[in-house]
Motif scaffolding. Structure first.
Motif, PDB file in Angstrom:
ATOM      1  N   SER A  11      52.802  43.526  39.550  1.00  0.00           N
ATOM      2  CA  SER A  11      52.171  42.651  40.568  1.00  0.00           C
ATOM      3  C   SER A  11      50.948  41.973  40.101  1.00  0.00           C
ATOM      4  CB  SER A  11      51.975  43.330  42.024  1.00  0.00           C
ATOM      5  OG  SER A  11      50.965  44.230  41.726  1.00  0.00           O
ATOM      6  N   ARG A  13      48.120  43.256  40.709  1.00  0.00           N
ATOM      7  CA  ARG A  13      47.032  43.406  41.531  1.00  0.00           C
ATOM      8  C   ARG A  13      46.169  44.977  41.239  1.00  0.00           C
ATOM      9  NH1 ARG A  13      51.189  42.317  45.585  1.00  0.00           N
ATOM     10  NH2 ARG A  13      50.472  40.454  46.621  1.00  0.00           N
ATOM     11  N   VAL A  24      42.831  48.446  43.341  1.00  0.00           N
ATOM     12  CA  VAL A  24      43.915  47.234  44.044  1.00  0.00           C
ATOM     13  C   VAL A  24      43.118  46.535  45.144  1.00  0.00           C
ATOM     14  CG1 VAL A  24      46.113  47.044  45.011  1.00  0.00           C
ATOM     15  CG2 VAL A  24      45.683  48.959  43.467  1.00  0.00           C
ATOM     16  N   LYS A  25      43.138  45.042  44.576  1.00  0.00           N
ATOM     17  CA  LYS A  25      42.677  44.137  45.738  1.00  0.00           C
ATOM     18  C   LYS A  25      43.683  43.745  46.346  1.00  0.00           C
ATOM     19  CE  LYS A  25      38.620  42.674  43.003  1.00  0.00           C
ATOM     20  NZ  LYS A  25      38.187  41.407  42.410  1.00  0.00           N
ATOM     21  N   ASP A  31      50.497  42.059  51.341  1.00  0.00           N
ATOM     22  CA  ASP A  31      50.014  42.214  49.848  1.00  0.00           C
ATOM     23  C   ASP A  31      50.798  43.534  49.493  1.00  0.00           C
ATOM     24  OD1 ASP A  31      48.698  39.873  49.667  1.00  0.00           O
ATOM     25  OD2 ASP A  31      46.938  40.862  49.540  1.00  0.00           O
TER      26      ASP A  31
END
Length: 52
Positions: A11, A13, A24-25, A31
């Motif tokens: 991903s 992320r 992880v944002k 998300d």
């Protein structure tokens, strides 16, 4: 030494913060994709068990 991350993240992320920590944002609950997230947690757990 390889620059390949120890935990795979398709991903994009997961952001390495150091050799032993990552963050992880997330901007919204959408998300989080449960299956890939669970896979990353399992990979991290395997690494921790190997370390111990």
């Amino acid at each position: 030494m390889s620059s390949r991350p120890l935990v795979e993240d398709g991903s994009g992320r997961l952001e390495a913060m150091s050799r032993q920590m990552a963050g992880v944002k997330l901007r919204a609950s959408g998300d989080i994709d449960a299956a890939p997230f669970a896979g990353r947690v399992k990979q991290a757990r395997v690494l921790e068990v190997k370390k111990a």
